[in-house]
Design a protein around this motif. Structure first.
Motif, short mmCIF file in Angstrom:
data_model
loop_
_atom_site.label_atom_id
_atom_site.label_comp_id
_atom_site.label_asym_id
_atom_site.label_seq_id
_atom_site.Cartn_x
_atom_site.Cartn_y
_atom_site.Cartn_z
N SER A 100 54.15 40.07 42.74
CA SER A 100 55.54 40.51 42.80
C SER A 100 56.20 40.03 44.10
O SER A 100 57.39 39.71 44.10
CB SER A 100 55.64 42.03 42.67
N LEU A 101 55.44 39.96 45.18
CA LEU A 101 55.99 39.45 46.43
C LEU A 101 56.30 37.96 46.32
O LEU A 101 57.36 37.50 46.74
CB LEU A 101 55.00 39.69 47.58
N LEU A 102 55.38 37.21 45.74
CA LEU A 102 55.55 35.75 45.65
C LEU A 102 56.64 35.34 44.68
O LEU A 102 57.20 34.25 44.81
CB LEU A 102 54.22 35.09 45.26
N THR A 103 56.95 36.15 43.69
CA THR A 103 57.94 35.76 42.68
C THR A 103 59.29 36.43 42.87
O THR A 103 60.10 36.44 41.95
CB THR A 103 57.41 36.09 41.27
N GLN A 104 59.55 36.96 44.04
CA GLN A 104 60.86 37.55 44.29
C GLN A 104 61.92 36.45 44.25
O GLN A 104 61.76 35.40 44.88
CB GLN A 104 60.89 38.22 45.66
N MET A 108 32.16 49.65 40.35
CA MET A 108 32.64 48.29 40.07
C MET A 108 34.00 48.33 39.39
O MET A 108 34.89 47.52 39.70
CB MET A 108 31.63 47.54 39.19
N ILE A 109 34.19 49.27 38.47
CA ILE A 109 35.48 49.41 37.77
C ILE A 109 36.57 49.76 38.77
O ILE A 109 37.66 49.18 38.74
CB ILE A 109 35.38 50.46 36.65
N ARG A 110 36.29 50.70 39.67
CA ARG A 110 37.29 51.07 40.69
C ARG A 110 37.62 49.88 41.58
O ARG A 110 38.80 49.65 41.91
CB ARG A 110 36.79 52.25 41.53
N PHE A 111 36.61 49.10 41.97
CA PHE A 111 36.84 47.93 42.80
C PHE A 111 37.72 46.92 42.07
O PHE A 111 38.66 46.37 42.67
CB PHE A 111 35.49 47.29 43.18
N GLU A 112 37.44 46.66 40.81
CA GLU A 112 38.24 45.70 40.04
C GLU A 112 39.67 46.20 39.84
O GLU A 112 40.62 45.42 39.88
CB GLU A 112 37.58 45.41 38.68
N GLN A 113 39.84 47.50 39.60
CA GLN A 113 41.18 48.06 39.46
C GLN A 113 41.97 47.92 40.76
O GLN A 113 43.16 47.58 40.75
CB GLN A 113 41.11 49.53 39.04
N ASP A 114 41.31 48.16 41.89
CA ASP A 114 41.97 47.99 43.19
C ASP A 114 42.34 46.52 43.41
O ASP A 114 43.42 46.21 43.92
CB ASP A 114 41.07 48.48 44.32
N SER A 115 41.43 45.62 43.02
CA SER A 115 41.72 44.18 43.15
C SER A 115 42.92 43.79 42.30
O SER A 115 43.78 43.02 42.75
CB SER A 115 40.51 43.35 42.73
N LEU A 116 43.00 44.31 41.08
CA LEU A 116 44.15 44.02 40.22
C LEU A 116 45.45 44.55 40.81
O LEU A 116 46.47 43.87 40.76
CB LEU A 116 43.94 44.61 38.82
N THR A 117 45.40 45.73 41.38
CA THR A 117 46.59 46.30 42.01
C THR A 117 47.06 45.41 43.16
O THR A 117 48.26 45.15 43.30
CB THR A 117 46.30 47.72 42.51
N ILE A 118 46.13 44.93 43.96
CA ILE A 118 46.49 44.06 45.08
C ILE A 118 47.07 42.74 44.57
O ILE A 118 48.07 42.24 45.09
CB ILE A 118 45.26 43.81 45.98
N LEU A 119 46.45 42.17 43.53
CA LEU A 119 46.96 40.92 42.97
C LEU A 119 48.36 41.09 42.37
O LEU A 119 49.21 40.21 42.51
CB LEU A 119 46.00 40.39 41.91
N LYS A 120 48.60 42.21 41.72
CA LYS A 120 49.94 42.47 41.16
C LYS A 120 50.97 42.59 42.28
O LYS A 120 52.09 42.08 42.15
CB LYS A 120 49.93 43.74 40.31
#
Length: 112
Positions: A44-48, A28-40
């Motif tokens: 960064s794409l949306l706020t260029q 679950m921790i790995r899944f949440e970390q991957d989700s956070l990486t995707i959201l970041k």
């Protein structure tokens, strides 16, 4: 002897169950970390700045926006801190405090 074997089997069974729970939590921790990486990455794409500049150019007439320069866009960390209200105690300290006379002044200080 039988009681010792039963106790050992029971302990082994409990340890295996706890290890299974630990593995589930780690997954679950790995899944949440991957989700956070995707959201970041999405953020960064949306706020260029160049993307925001293009959007303002496209929707400027419809939204009645003022012209925007890409350098006007700042990150949340670059925004100034919330102003702090401080009380100014008059020179006649005891008299002013007794009467409750204090003026509030807003400054651009940083709250820590």
């Amino acid at each position: 002897m039988v009681a010792g074997a039963a106790f050992t089997y029971n302990t082994k069974h409990q340890v295996e169950a706890q290890l299974s729970e630990v593995r589930k939590i780690e997954a679950m921790i790995r899944f949440e970390q991957d989700s956070l990486t995707i959201l970041k990455a999405d953020w960064s794409l949306l706020t260029q700045p160049a993307r925001l500049q293009k959007l303002t150019e496209i929707y400027q007439d419809e939204l009645q926006l003022a012209p925007l320069d890409a350098h006007q866009v700042v990150g949340v960390d670059d925004l100034p801190a919330k102003p702090v209200e401080m009380e100014i105690i008059p020179s006649t300290r005891v008299d002013g405090m007794a009467e409750g006379k204090t003026d509030k002044v807003t400054t651009g200080g940083v709250v820590r």
